[in-house]
Scaffold this active site. Structure first.
Site, short mmCIF file in Angstrom:
data_model
loop_
_atom_site.label_atom_id
_atom_site.label_comp_id
_atom_site.label_asym_id
_atom_site.label_seq_id
_atom_site.Cartn_x
_atom_site.Cartn_y
_atom_site.Cartn_z
N CYS A 207 45.38 33.61 48.63
CA CYS A 207 46.85 33.08 48.49
C CYS A 207 46.76 31.54 49.11
O CYS A 207 46.95 30.81 48.43
CB CYS A 207 47.82 33.93 49.16
N CYS A 254 50.26 36.41 40.76
CA CYS A 254 49.14 35.74 41.45
C CYS A 254 48.02 36.40 41.34
O CYS A 254 46.81 35.95 41.34
CB CYS A 254 49.62 35.21 42.80
#
Lengths: 293, 114, 119
Positions: A207, A254
């Site tokens: 991330c 994501c």
């Protein structure tokens, strides 16, 4: 060490001294590990915030809740125009209708949530009895089930609408996640943190790769948003989705983009990730629902 | 009348030949499938086991399950070679994902802002 | 007659050499064309997501612009290794390990390498 040796050779009762020493050493180690554990989240948060404020010195810290628009002037102007007739307005209206409509047992959401639903600032939190993270969306479904209603799907639709209404009611509340003095809570926080920084998926991105070290850079024509303030404005209306979505829908998106298998919305790890990531934005305002590209 | 009988006879002859042909083809097919499919089933199971291991570690990749599904479909339609290739690919993905978890368990800490 | 033969004898190897190097050049050209295609393909190399390259439109800037590649990578193998597994050099590299994770085949990586060295 020398001191130890002298004492040991001079002392009248070696084993007694040994015992005392072991007690002292054990106590010291325990104290140190306690300190290092509890110094964790606080100093993590300070360093996290500083990372972004020094990377984007022109952005006031309170503005990071506006995501990529806090660091990108041209797209900010477009976004401000969009915000004049916000695309999430329908969701707020539908969420409000759901809030006011009694359940079959004639109770309402107001029986579960105080303050007309303006409770965004209380979530996520560590529930010490249940030993798990409770998020707003989880609490919404628990309220429904407790009142004999079917749980809602977590990614979009009615859930996003009710969450949008409650977030709207709560605008301006401070993000103030607390990690209590509790090894289980600390472990949950640490798991969320490890998830955040670990590269995963076939493309091998963490991330933080995109929204930390990569933030502000372009992927094709899109500027990568900074992670500070990332959870403040959910649920969001995303043009790419053509509709509303919750934070966990975005987490899943994501993960899939880096070609990792997504986890289920409200799975333990996503709730722990939410706990960590929201904690990183402590002190900023909740400003959901939001509109994004 | 005669014509019709003739046609029927020819048709049944053709049908018999075709049936025989199909039967022998099917026989070969069944035999080769049985051999290959035995290898396939165990390879597939091993690859799926590895995928579950990667998932347990929280590092499963996006397309591994899809590859295994495709492999099963290919095997069922008799494309054994293709099926085995897909299984191998899926297995390798899970090996890579498990290696990734191991690498990351000591690499992620260095990315935390200090 | 003798002279003619001598000339032919002299020319033949040259001609052969010429045609061999000609086909080599064609092979290179094919690899370079393939390399560019794979590099620009969003589902393959997708290099433009992060790098400015050649005449590619809307490049990202996560990674450095891919220019003067021959000067930066005099050793072809070093460039190939960087595409294969950038983690080797830097465990925090943001670049995907195209070979290690089988995002691209070895042949595709070879082709991209040939293409990049023309930049």
């Amino acid at each position: 060490m020398i001191f130890l040796k002298i004492r040991l050779t001079e002392g009248p009762n070696e084993s007694e001294i040994m015992k005392k020493l072991i007690v002292v050493i054990t106590a010291t180690i325990t104290a140190f590990s306690w300190i290092s554990l509890h110094a964790g989240p606080d100093s993590d948060q300070a360093a996290f915030e500083k990372y972004f404020t020094s990377k984007f010195p022109d952005t006031p810290v309170s503005d990071f809740i506006n995501g990529v628009y806090s660091i990108d002037k041209p797209s900010r102007e477009q976004w401000e125009e969009i915000e004049e007739f916000p695309p999430y307005e329908l969701a707020i209206d539908s969420g409000k209708a759901a809030w006011n409509k009694p359940f079959a047992n004639s109770k309402t959401y107001a029986d579960c949530f105080e303050n007309e639903g303006a409770v965004r600032g209380n979530y996520p939190y560590w529930d010490a009895d249940r030993k798990e993270v409770v998020t707003l969306e989880l609490a919404i479904n628990e309220c429904r089930v407790a009142n004999g209603e079917e749980p809602l799907k977590y990614n979009k639709g009615k859930m996003a609408d009710i969450s949008a209404y409650m977030s709207y009611q709560s605008r301006g509340q401070k993000i103030n996640v607390v990690i209590p003095d509790d090894p289980d809570a600390m472990a949950a926080y640490e798991r969320g943190k490890e998830f955040y920084y670990s590269k995963r998926g076939q493309l091998n991105f963490s991330c933080f790769d995109c929204h930390g070290s990569g933030s502000g850079n372009l992927v094709r024509a899109d500027k990568l948003s900074p992670a500070l303030g990332h959870t403040s404005h959910f649920p969001v209306y995303r043009s790419k989705w053509g509709g509303m979505g919750t934070l966990h829908r975005r987490f899943g998106g994501c993960n899939k983009q880096v070609r990792a298998a997504a986890f289920k919305p409200q799975s333990q790890i996503y709730r722990e990730l939410e706990l960590f990531l929201t904690y990183m934005s402590n002190g900023l305002d909740f400003n959901g629902p939001g509109a994004r590209k | 009348m005669f014509k019709k009988v003739k046609t029927t006879a020819v048709a049944s002859l053709v049908a018999t030949i075709m049936t025989l042909g199909l039967m022998s083809y099917a026989n070969v097919g069944i035999v080769s499938n049985a051999i290959a499919s035995d290898g396939f089933e165990s390879s597939w199971a091993a690859a799926d086991e590895q995928r579950k291991m990667a998932a347990k570690l929280g590092f499963e990749w996006r397309d591994t399950k899809k590859l295994l599904k495709k492999a099963k479909a290919a095997n069922e339609s008799g494309e054994n070679e293709k099926a085995m290739k897909l299984v191998a690919k899926a297995h390798e993905q899970s090996n890579d994902a498990i290696a990734q978890q191991e690498r990351e368990s000591s690499a992620w800490q260095s990315r935390v802002p200090k | 007659m003798l002279r003619k033969t001598a000339v032919i004898a002299f020319l033949t190897p040259l001609l052969l050499l010429g045609s061999v190097s000609g086909s080599l050049a064609i092979a290179d050209e094919a690899a370079i064309t393939k390399g560019k295609k794979v590099a620009f393909d969003r589902k393959k190399g997708n290099c433009l997501a992060c790098h400015m390259i050649d005449d590619g439109t809307l490049p990202g800037n996560q990674g450095p612009p891919l220019v003067a590649m021959k000067a930066r990578f005099p050793d072809k193998e070093v460039l190939k290794a960087q595409i294969y597994n950038p983690l080797e050099k830097n465990p925090n590299s943001i670049m995907p390990p195209f070979g290690l994770h089988n995002i691209l085949s070895d042949g595709e990586i070879d082709a991209i390498t040939e293409y990049l060295l023309t930049l």
